[in-house]
Design an enzyme around this catalytic site. Structure first.
Site, PDB file in Angstrom:
ATOM      1  N   LYS A  48       0.638  -1.049  -0.306  1.00  0.00           N
ATOM      2  CA  LYS A  48      -0.328  -0.414  -0.276  1.00  0.00           C
ATOM      3  C   LYS A  48       1.251   1.159  -0.060  1.00  0.00           C
ATOM      4  O   LYS A  48       1.213   2.046   0.608  1.00  0.00           O
ATOM      5  CB  LYS A  48      -0.747  -0.158   1.592  1.00  0.00           C
ATOM      6  CG  LYS A  48      -2.338  -0.890   1.037  1.00  0.00           C
ATOM      7  CD  LYS A  48      -2.735  -0.815   1.960  1.00  0.00           C
ATOM      8  CE  LYS A  48      -3.926   0.191   1.846  1.00  0.00           C
ATOM      9  NZ  LYS A  48      -4.839   1.091   1.098  1.00  0.00           N
TER      10      LYS A  48
HETATM   11  N1  PMP Z   1      -7.140  -3.776  -3.074  1.00  0.00           N
HETATM   12  C1  PMP Z   1      -6.396  -2.048  -2.907  1.00  0.00           C
HETATM   13  C2  PMP Z   1      -5.629  -1.305  -4.245  1.00  0.00           C
HETATM   14  C3  PMP Z   1      -6.828  -1.632  -1.555  1.00  0.00           C
HETATM   15  O1  PMP Z   1      -6.399  -0.251  -1.576  1.00  0.00           O
HETATM   16  C4  PMP Z   1      -7.655  -2.084  -0.371  1.00  0.00           C
HETATM   17  C5  PMP Z   1      -7.371  -1.424   0.383  1.00  0.00           C
HETATM   18  N2  PMP Z   1      -6.841  -1.796   1.688  1.00  0.00           N
HETATM   19  C6  PMP Z   1      -7.587  -3.619  -0.626  1.00  0.00           C
HETATM   20  C7  PMP Z   1      -8.214  -4.147  -2.101  1.00  0.00           C
HETATM   21  C8  PMP Z   1      -8.750  -3.729   0.508  1.00  0.00           C
HETATM   22  O2  PMP Z   1      -7.450  -4.895   1.572  1.00  0.00           O
HETATM   23  P1  PMP Z   1      -8.218  -4.724   3.141  1.00  0.00           P
HETATM   24  O3  PMP Z   1      -9.442  -5.927   2.684  1.00  0.00           O
HETATM   25  O4  PMP Z   1      -6.823  -5.152   3.423  1.00  0.00           O
HETATM   26  O5  PMP Z   1      -8.718  -2.648   3.369  1.00  0.00           O
END
Ligand code: PMP
Length: 307
Positions: free
Chosen positions: A160
């Site tokens: 991220k």
């Molecule tokens: N894909 C992207 C590009 C994201 O930014 C997120 C949010 N973190 C997710 C998927 C979902 O991830 P998570 O379930 O860990 O929040």
């Protein structure tokens, strides 16, 4: 949805007053986007206690994102976990979104300069349903974006990383300006990747599929949670490539993410998904999820860190 001001933000090891959590306009990350962040949620459960959902996994991913973007975080996993809990506690908020960010501060602006200090902050704030209460209940309308996820030599999707979110922000803004709730992005091979900040699941004839974690997606923690819950329900889940038109003819499609939680999709590119309303499988998994995070489920307590 604007951010409602709270009392304190954790900055480089101390809890500082909200308005003093600022940085210089010449901070390196502000210009070039090298930084790592996370998004977590603290929920108030049915018994009144507040718990952070999958805290350890989020902080592990934060440190992994730092590794991917060559930032050496000065804090350990345990210290960052404590910072998240402290910031929720001090702001006396029963449920919130938590935003840790590790970035390069003020010092020099050369692209390769190693001088800028590594700065760490954790804030929390109130955040309701990301795609709206109505979206959570009745499903959202999506479009397929012409902006793609990049391959891993251009963008490192497993992290991220701040600057990488420009493509997500653009895809999302274009979708919203076009009257949609969310954009679905394709991968460099032309298969379905994910939402702008969510993973995607597709159900047809009782089989659920989601793009493999090795593809150009973030390995979402809600995605992992959903896969585990689907298996517990005895449902077949396959991690495999999904073609664009498979979305149009699916029985059910839903998005998963910390912010979006589990949000049904009722329309894609002006085609109704299934009957144009959340399907039974989506409902079941949504119900299990909310029972785990803020209900009475006791089986998944290992995913919760109580304040
Ligand atoms: N894909 C992207 C590009 C994201 O930014 C997120 C949010 N973190 C997710 C998927 C979902 O991830 P998570 O379930 O860990 O929040």
């Amino acid at each position: 949805m604007g951010i409602k001001k709270l009392d304190k933000i954790w900055v480089d090891g101390s809890l500082v007053p909200w308005d003093q959590a600022t940085d210089h306009l010449l901070a390196h990350s502000m210009h070039y986007g090298l930084g790592a962040y996370e998004g977590l949620r603290a929920y108030q459960r049915a018994d009144g206690r507040t718990a952070v959902f999958r805290l350890r996994e989020h902080i592990e991913r934060l440190l992994d994102s730092c590794t991917v973007c060559t930032i050496e975080c000065p804090y350990s996993q345990e210290q960052l976990m404590t910072a998240c809990l402290d910031v929720v506690r001090v702001n006396k908020i029963p449920a919130c979104y938590i935003r840790p960010l590790i970035y390069l501060g003020y010092g020099a602006l050369g692209l390769g300069s190693l001088e800028p200090p590594v700065r760490t902050m954790v804030a929390c704030y109130e955040w309701g349903a990301y795609l709206g209460e109505d979206g959570l209940k009745n499903g959202v309308r999506c479009m397929i974006s012409s902006i793609m996820r990049a391959n891993s030599n251009a963008a490192m999707n497993k992290g991220k990383i701040c600057g990488q979110y420009v493509s997500s922000v653009l895809a999302k803004r274009m979708a919203v300006k076009g009257g949609f709730d969310e954009a679905i992005m394709m991968d460099p091979q032309g298969y379905v990747a994910e939402g702008t900040g969510q993973n995607i699941f597709v159900a047809k004839h009782g089989v659920v599929r989601t793009p493999p974690s090795s593809s150009a997606i973030l390995a979402g923690i809600t995605r992992d949670t959903t896969i585990q819950l689907l298996r517990e329900h005895g449902l077949e889940i396959r991690e495999e490539s999904i073609a664009r038109d498979e979305l149009y003819i699916a029985d059910e499609v839903f998005l998963t993410g910390t912010a979006a939680e589990i949000t049904p999709v009722r329309e894609i590119d002006h085609r109704r998904v299934g009957r144009g309303e959340p399907g039974p499988l989506t409902r079941r998994i949504q119900e299990s999820f909310f029972s785990v995070v803020k209900g009475t489920d006791k089986k998944h307590d290992h995913w919760l860190t109580y304040l």
